[in-house]
Every structure is written in C-alpha cells, then in structure tokens.
Design an enzyme around this catalytic site. Structure first.
Site, PDB file in Angstrom:
ATOM      1  N   CYS A   1      -2.162   6.197   9.627  1.00 29.04           N
ATOM      2  CA  CYS A   1      -1.016   5.507  10.239  1.00 29.04           C
ATOM      3  C   CYS A   1      -1.459   4.237  10.928  1.00 29.04           C
ATOM      4  O   CYS A   1      -2.395   4.241  11.719  1.00 29.04           O
ATOM      5  CB  CYS A   1      -0.377   6.358  11.324  1.00 29.04           C
ATOM      6  SG  CYS A   1       0.336   7.853  10.761  1.00 29.04           S
TER       7      CYS A   1
ATOM      8  N   CYS B   1       3.132   8.563   1.190  1.00 32.11           N
ATOM      9  CA  CYS B   1       3.580   7.663   2.246  1.00 32.11           C
ATOM     10  C   CYS B   1       3.834   6.303   1.599  1.00 32.11           C
ATOM     11  O   CYS B   1       2.906   5.684   1.072  1.00 32.11           O
ATOM     12  CB  CYS B   1       2.499   7.571   3.318  1.00 32.11           C
ATOM     13  SG  CYS B   1       2.881   6.390   4.621  1.00 32.11           S
TER      14      CYS B   1
ATOM     15  N   CYS C   1       5.119  -6.538   8.080  1.00 29.79           N
ATOM     16  CA  CYS C   1       6.167  -6.045   8.982  1.00 29.79           C
ATOM     17  C   CYS C   1       6.454  -7.102  10.045  1.00 29.79           C
ATOM     18  O   CYS C   1       5.535  -7.689  10.595  1.00 29.79           O
ATOM     19  CB  CYS C   1       5.715  -4.745   9.648  1.00 29.79           C
ATOM     20  SG  CYS C   1       6.984  -4.034  10.720  1.00 29.79           S
TER      21      CYS C   1
ATOM     22  N   CYS D   1      -0.685  -1.673  15.922  1.00 24.15           N
ATOM     23  CA  CYS D   1      -0.548  -1.447  14.479  1.00 24.15           C
ATOM     24  C   CYS D   1      -1.144  -2.608  13.692  1.00 24.15           C
ATOM     25  O   CYS D   1      -0.845  -3.775  13.947  1.00 24.15           O
ATOM     26  CB  CYS D   1       0.928  -1.298  14.142  1.00 24.15           C
ATOM     27  SG  CYS D   1       1.263  -1.189  12.386  1.00 24.15           S
TER      28      CYS D   1
ATOM     29  N   GLU E   1       0.808  -1.212   0.000  1.00 22.13           N
ATOM     30  CA  GLU E   1       0.000   0.000   0.000  1.00 22.13           C
ATOM     31  C   GLU E   1       0.845   1.266   0.000  1.00 22.13           C
ATOM     32  O   GLU E   1       1.904   1.324   0.611  1.00 22.13           O
ATOM     33  CB  GLU E   1      -0.902   0.020   1.233  1.00 22.13           C
ATOM     34  CG  GLU E   1      -1.752  -1.220   1.277  1.00 22.13           C
ATOM     35  CD  GLU E   1      -2.965  -1.089   2.159  1.00 22.13           C
ATOM     36  OE1 GLU E   1      -3.165  -0.028   2.774  1.00 22.13           O
ATOM     37  OE2 GLU E   1      -3.718  -2.064   2.202  1.00 22.13           O
TER      38      GLU E   1
END
Ligand code: SAH
Ligand code: SF4
Length: 350
Positions: free
Chosen positions: A337, A106, A113, A120, A93
């Site tokens: 975020c 971004c 991750c 997150c 993304e």
C-alpha cells in the site's frame, strides 16, 4: 486514442458493430461480442469464434484495449506487481496477492493521483490522467489470464486500492463495476469488490446511489481534524467531521459493513489516545478497522511504528469495533500500500 472494445457495454458494442459491418447487424451479435470479451475473456478479437469470420476481420481494426505487460516483479511472499502499459504508452500498476484459498487483485483507477497524502508514494507523481472503464477492467482480465485464475470461482477479490483516487474517476469506476458484476459479463459478486477513498464527500453520496457498486472503504488515518489536515491536506476541503457524517448517512446494504483504513505513522497518529479517539469516533458505526503500519519509501518523511505500538493500538480499538492489522504484501518489490510509483528502481528496503 482509438476506440477500444473493452469497457463497452451492450449499446456501445452494438454501435461499434454497426460502424464496422453496417446498420443491419442483428442485435444478438453485440451480445455475442459482449460475452466473448467478458465471459470468454478473449485476448484478441480473432479469438471470438462465435462471430462470423468477416465480422471478426472488420473488428480487427478496433483495439481490444487489453493493457500490455511491461514488467512483472515477483516478491518472495508470492505477491506479483505488474507494470502495465496502456494504449498511450503511459504505465500503471496492478498487484496480485495470492493467498491460500483466495486471490486478491489490487487495481489502479488513475495514472498517479491528485490527492497529496504525505505518506503515499503515488502522491509524488501527481495526476497524469484517469483510467477508462476498459483500462480498469483490463487490469483484472490481464492478471487473471496471466495467472490462470478463474474469476467466477468465488475466491477472487478486487480491491480498488492501487494508484489513484477512485472517487475522482467515479463514472468509469462504476461502469467497470457494472461489467465486472454483470452475470452476463465478468460475473463477479459486488461483495468481492472494495473501493477505497481518501474521503471525497460528495462522491461518497453519489456512490451510495449507484445500483451496482463496490463495498466502501474510507482511509481515515487520523484521530483529529488537525492531525488529518497535516497528513492528508485534502481534509482542508473535506473536513473529517463531515466525512464521518457522510459515513453515517451512507446507505449500507444489509450484508455490508464500512471499512476504515488507518495507516499508523510512528509518533504521529499511533498513540493510545489516538486509538481511544478512533474507538469513540467509529464505535456507533456498522464498521471494521484495518490498521496498516506505514510502508516506508524514499521521499516519505515518516517512520513505521514498532509492532508493540501497533498491537496496543489494535487492542484499544478492538474494544469498540472489529479491528485487524493488515500484513504488508510485496514490500521487497514496492508493491505494498502506498508504494506504487512506477519504475521505481528496486533498492532493498532496510
Ligand atoms: N486513493 C485511495 C486508494 C489507494 S491508497 C485511498 O487513499 O484510499 C490505498 C490505501 O493505502 C489507503 O488506505 C492509504 O491510506 C494507504 N497508504 C498510502 N500510503 C501508504 C503507506 N506508505 N503505507 C501504508 N499504507 C499506505
Ligand atoms: Fe492518492 Fe490514496 Fe495515495 Fe492519498 S493515499 S495520495 S488518495 S493514492
């Protein structure tokens, strides 16, 4: 994966040309191709009009390596979240945040991750793989092309704050940065690229040694060692105290400041006492703080603090160093975020 042209620096392009068209290729051909890829931002090798036709035809067998647009989600606030498909079919993304007078893209550095921050959504995916330098640059070029943005305009910013931990893919991140900042390449200033890390201490030192490098942002997110260990388990390996030492030792350029990001989790790390500890911890550094009230999501066991709490926290930190509240962008499309998690069905957030 086949060799992709995007992400290659001059010597590699020279090698690629030699492979398709023989060793006797003049040196300037690689330079022409470099300029076509990163200055002209071609979408296909056939668009590289400076190269002779037979060379273009030969290169046609090599992939350019621009990701494909799988889906674009448009937010009511103008933010656009791109789901991009890579050569191996995996998706990643990229988010465009247009503002008056400037655009910020971004970008992601990994698919998923491996760092398991509890707040997150990307963490829930785990790590699938790291991105190549070409895939990192490709996100920027694609979004710029798709929105007719001029990267050299002086109003274009890149934040490496999408999916992934950029310092766990530092070699490719630095290679991408060199091409992005090369005046013969994409031509962006180093001042316009920021990399955010969860605090991979040895890599912070390595980043500091790179000749061309983005600005550094650190996701602090806690005011004590214990608290950070709870919400960012990576703190067990890289202690908060050592992270702060690494920040103090970091070789800032004379125009540069460190940024500390702090995600406020209601009732967890958002008290006035937390704010006072943050102020004390960072007060001596050449730095600023960006506060982000938690962006909620399915599977995230925290709540967003009330706006008054955020304001009070900011007020206290501001006495010691500049402190801003980051407005969430693209909340309605899961682009904010910590919300990037691919293909997440778009359910309305309460
Ligand atoms: N992996 C890097 C960069 C990507 S995350 C890092 O952690 O720094 C970018 C920023 O989003 C980080 O500061 C992170 O703390 C923050 N973040 C993660 N999840 C969030 C959430 N649910 N709400 C608000 N901010 C979040
Ligand atoms: Fe990874 Fe950053 Fe999310 Fe932590 S906050 S899991 S480091 S992307």
């Amino acid at each position: 994966m086949p060799d992709a042209l995007l992400g290659m620096e001059l010597p590699e392009l020279h090698g690629a040309l030699a492979r398709v068209a023989g060793q006797d290729q003049p040196k300037y051909r690689a330079r022409q191709l470099y300029s076509a890829l990163y200055r002209q931002k071609i979408g296909d090798v056939r668009e590289a009009a400076v190269l002779p036709a037979d060379l273009r035809a030969g290169l046609g067998d090599l992939a350019l390596g621009l990701p494909e647009i799988d889906h674009v989600y448009n937010s009511i606030d103008g933010t656009r979240r791109y789901l991009l498909k890579l050569a191996d079919g995996r998706t990643v993304e990229t988010v465009l945040m247009p503002e008056t007078g400037r655009d910020t893209v971004c970008i992601s550095s990994q698919v998923g991750c491996p760092v398991d921050c509890r707040f997150c959504m990307t963490a829930l995916m785990g790590l699938e793989r790291s991105l190549t330098a070409g895939e990192i640059i490709g996100q920027v070029l694609l979004v710029a092309r798709d929105n007719h943005l001029s990267i050299e305009s002086g109003n274009f910013n890149i934040v490496m704050m999408g999916m992934g931990e950029p310092l766990l893919n530092l070699t490719n991140v630095l290679k991408a940065t060199r091409i992005l900042c090369d005046p013969e390449g994409v031509g962006l200033s180093e001042k316009r690229i920021t990399l955010s890390t969860s605090g991979i201490i040895p890599k912070i030192a390595e980043l500091g040694q790179a000749e061309v490098r983005p600005k550094l942002a650190i996701s602090l997110n806690a005011s004590t060692e214990e608290q950070r260990r709870e919400i960012m388990p990576i703190t067990r390996k890289y202690h908060l105290r050592d992270l702060l030492d690494a920040c103090r030792a970091y070789p800032l350029r004379n125009w540069e400041k460190l940024t500390f990001e702090y995600v406020l989790l209601g009732g967890v790390n958002d008290s006035d006492a937390d704010a006072r500890r943050v102020a004390r911890m960072l007060g001596q550094l050449k730095a600023k703080v960006n506060l982000i009230a938690l962006n909620p999501g399915p599977g995230i066991p925290f709540v967003t603090p009330a706006p008054e709490r955020v304001a009070s926290f900011q007020e206290i930190v501001k006495r010691a160093l500049p402190c801003f509240v980051r407005k969430p962008r693209g909340l309605d499309i899961y682009a904010a975020c910590g919300q990037l998690k691919r293909n997440e069905p778009l359910v309305a957030l309460g």
